[in-house]
Motif scaffolding. Structure first.
Motif, short mmCIF file in Angstrom:
data_model
loop_
_atom_site.label_atom_id
_atom_site.label_comp_id
_atom_site.label_asym_id
_atom_site.label_seq_id
_atom_site.Cartn_x
_atom_site.Cartn_y
_atom_site.Cartn_z
N PRO A 187 6.57 3.91 11.62
CA PRO A 187 5.93 2.59 11.54
C PRO A 187 4.48 2.55 11.97
O PRO A 187 3.78 1.57 11.66
CB PRO A 187 6.80 1.72 12.45
CG PRO A 187 7.44 2.69 13.40
CD PRO A 187 7.66 3.93 12.60
N THR A 188 3.99 3.58 12.66
CA THR A 188 2.59 3.56 13.11
C THR A 188 1.69 4.43 12.24
O THR A 188 0.50 4.56 12.54
CB THR A 188 2.48 4.03 14.57
OG1 THR A 188 2.94 5.39 14.66
CG2 THR A 188 3.31 3.14 15.48
N THR A 189 2.24 5.04 11.19
CA THR A 189 1.45 5.92 10.31
C THR A 189 1.11 5.20 9.01
O THR A 189 2.02 4.87 8.24
CB THR A 189 2.22 7.21 10.00
OG1 THR A 189 2.55 7.88 11.21
CG2 THR A 189 1.38 8.13 9.11
N PRO A 190 -0.16 4.96 8.73
CA PRO A 190 -0.52 4.30 7.47
C PRO A 190 -0.31 5.23 6.27
O PRO A 190 -0.45 6.45 6.38
CB PRO A 190 -2.01 3.99 7.63
CG PRO A 190 -2.32 4.20 9.08
CD PRO A 190 -1.35 5.22 9.57
N VAL A 191 0.02 4.63 5.14
CA VAL A 191 0.06 5.34 3.86
C VAL A 191 -0.91 4.63 2.93
O VAL A 191 -0.80 3.42 2.70
CB VAL A 191 1.47 5.32 3.23
CG1 VAL A 191 1.46 6.09 1.91
CG2 VAL A 191 2.51 5.88 4.19
N VAL A 192 -1.89 5.37 2.40
CA VAL A 192 -2.84 4.80 1.45
C VAL A 192 -2.38 5.21 0.05
O VAL A 192 -2.36 6.39 -0.30
CB VAL A 192 -4.27 5.29 1.72
CG1 VAL A 192 -5.24 4.67 0.70
CG2 VAL A 192 -4.70 4.93 3.14
N ALA A 193 -1.99 4.21 -0.73
CA ALA A 193 -1.47 4.43 -2.08
C ALA A 193 -2.55 4.02 -3.08
O ALA A 193 -3.02 2.87 -3.06
CB ALA A 193 -0.20 3.61 -2.31
N ILE A 194 -2.97 4.97 -3.94
CA ILE A 194 -4.09 4.71 -4.85
C ILE A 194 -3.68 4.95 -6.29
O ILE A 194 -3.01 5.92 -6.61
CB ILE A 194 -5.32 5.56 -4.48
CG1 ILE A 194 -4.98 7.06 -4.40
CG2 ILE A 194 -5.88 5.09 -3.15
CD1 ILE A 194 -6.18 7.94 -4.09
N ARG A 195 -4.09 4.03 -7.15
CA ARG A 195 -3.73 4.11 -8.56
C ARG A 195 -4.52 5.21 -9.27
O ARG A 195 -5.57 5.64 -8.80
CB ARG A 195 -3.99 2.77 -9.26
CG ARG A 195 -3.15 1.62 -8.75
CD ARG A 195 -3.38 0.38 -9.59
NE ARG A 195 -2.82 -0.81 -8.99
CZ ARG A 195 -1.55 -1.21 -9.12
NH1 ARG A 195 -0.73 -0.50 -9.87
NH2 ARG A 195 -1.13 -2.31 -8.53
N GLU A 196 -4.01 5.64 -10.41
CA GLU A 196 -4.71 6.62 -11.22
C GLU A 196 -6.10 6.10 -11.60
O GLU A 196 -6.26 4.92 -11.92
CB GLU A 196 -3.90 6.97 -12.47
CG GLU A 196 -2.62 7.71 -12.16
CD GLU A 196 -1.91 8.19 -13.40
OE1 GLU A 196 -2.24 7.71 -14.51
OE2 GLU A 196 -1.02 9.05 -13.27
N GLY A 197 -7.08 6.99 -11.53
CA GLY A 197 -8.45 6.60 -11.85
C GLY A 197 -9.27 6.21 -10.64
O GLY A 197 -10.48 6.03 -10.75
N THR A 198 -8.62 6.07 -9.48
CA THR A 198 -9.34 5.69 -8.27
C THR A 198 -9.40 6.88 -7.31
O THR A 198 -8.81 7.92 -7.55
CB THR A 198 -8.67 4.49 -7.58
OG1 THR A 198 -7.35 4.86 -7.14
CG2 THR A 198 -8.57 3.31 -8.53
N ALA A 199 -10.12 6.70 -6.20
CA ALA A 199 -10.32 7.82 -5.27
C ALA A 199 -10.69 7.31 -3.89
O ALA A 199 -11.13 6.17 -3.72
CB ALA A 199 -11.44 8.73 -5.79
N LEU A 200 -10.50 8.18 -2.92
CA LEU A 200 -10.99 7.96 -1.56
C LEU A 200 -12.14 8.93 -1.33
O LEU A 200 -12.07 10.09 -1.72
CB LEU A 200 -9.89 8.22 -0.53
CG LEU A 200 -8.64 7.37 -0.64
CD1 LEU A 200 -7.57 7.88 0.32
CD2 LEU A 200 -8.95 5.90 -0.36
N LYS A 201 -13.20 8.44 -0.69
CA LYS A 201 -14.34 9.31 -0.38
C LYS A 201 -14.64 9.25 1.11
O LYS A 201 -14.85 8.16 1.67
CB LYS A 201 -15.58 8.90 -1.17
CG LYS A 201 -16.78 9.80 -0.90
CD LYS A 201 -17.96 9.47 -1.78
CE LYS A 201 -19.13 10.39 -1.51
NZ LYS A 201 -20.28 10.13 -2.40
N LEU A 227 1.78 -0.07 6.06
CA LEU A 227 1.85 0.20 7.49
C LEU A 227 2.95 -0.68 8.09
O LEU A 227 2.87 -1.91 8.05
CB LEU A 227 0.51 -0.11 8.16
CG LEU A 227 0.45 0.13 9.68
CD1 LEU A 227 0.70 1.60 10.00
CD2 LEU A 227 -0.91 -0.30 10.23
N GLY A 228 3.98 -0.03 8.63
CA GLY A 228 5.11 -0.78 9.13
C GLY A 228 5.74 -1.60 8.02
O GLY A 228 6.07 -1.07 6.95
N ASN A 229 5.85 -2.89 8.23
CA ASN A 229 6.41 -3.78 7.21
C ASN A 229 5.34 -4.43 6.35
O ASN A 229 5.67 -5.28 5.50
CB ASN A 229 7.26 -4.88 7.88
CG ASN A 229 8.48 -4.31 8.57
OD1 ASN A 229 9.10 -3.37 8.06
ND2 ASN A 229 8.83 -4.87 9.72
#
Length: 248
Positions: A187-201, A227-229
């Protein structure tokens, strides 16, 4: 933090040619660098040589060297920065990629190289390994790596190819349900979900959400932080620096 990392959700957007949607993001990230040290270990059903050729054909402006073809992969990673190279890791099967990195003793050298500012670009599996672990990959565990622990370049989990589409008549769990299972146990670990065509920099200690798509209105939101609920929408141009607070 000197990491300079581009984490693409996918190698394709829709029916566009291979890496076409990502070219602007890739070259902006590379700056003057045109020499790529490519890690093809996520490939399973195609040869590593064929994978290198595919990347070279998609990025003809660049010299692409497959890490599998060098005599000393560890030395190649260690020397990439002084040789004017960027490290590039392609998609495929994340379990096979991570297992091969462990087998070749490359996890620590890659961590050190990236922390020292060697430019890094990954897509799909190559982005997944930038998180704390690969526990939120979409891939089938076709091989068992020594650990699920990944490069831990960013202090959260990544879910590339994110979609909230539910096919008619499909009774299996949705992506949101699978990610909710992870956050229920973590519950304390974030998940970043990104759609196709996008990115994290990640660059200059700043984390931003990027969009390489021509039609940036394809969906109501480009991605989400689980994150959590909670499920919080994120959109192109957003700063995600709050996710880096623990490591700055």
């Amino acid at each position: 933090m000197t990491a300079h990392v581009l984490m693409l959700s996918s190698s394709r957007q829709g029916s566009e040619p291979y890496l076409e949607h990502a070219r602007a993001l890739i070259f902006a990230h590379l700056g003057d660098i045109r020499d790529l040290l490519f890690v093809p270990y996520a490939a399973v059903t195609q040869s590593y040589d064929a994978y290198v050729d595919a990347v070279a054909n998609a990025l003809p402006e660049c010299k692409v060297t497959g890490l599998h073809s060098v005599d000393d992969p560890v030395a190649a990673i260690n020397n990439a920065k002084q040789n004017g190279q960027a490290i590039v890791v392609g998609g495929g099967n994340t379990f096979h990629l991570l297992s091969t990195l462990y087998a070749n003793a490359l996890i620590v050298p890659m961590k050190h190289a990236i922390a020292d500012g060697t430019p890094y670009i990954g897509w799909s599996a190559g982005s997944n390994i930038c998180g704390q672990s690969i526990r939120t990959t979409n891939d089938m565990p076709i091989i068992e790596p020594p650990s699920f622990d990944a490069l831990d370049i960013v202090p959260f989990q990544i879910n590339p190819h994110y979609t909230d589409y539910q096919p008619p008549g499909h009774n299996g769990e949705t992506r949101d349900q699978r990610l909710a299972e992870f956050t229920a146990l973590n519950p304390t670990t974030p998940v970043v979900a990104i759609r196709e065509g996008t990115a994290l920099k990640l660059s200059e200690a700043t984390l931003t959400f990027e969009d390489g798509r021509e039609n940036k209105a394809d969906s109501e939101h480009d991605g989400f932080i689980f994150l959590g609920n909670e499920k919080t929408p994120i959109n192109a141009g957003d700063s995600l620096n709050q996710l880096l607070d623990s490591v700055l």
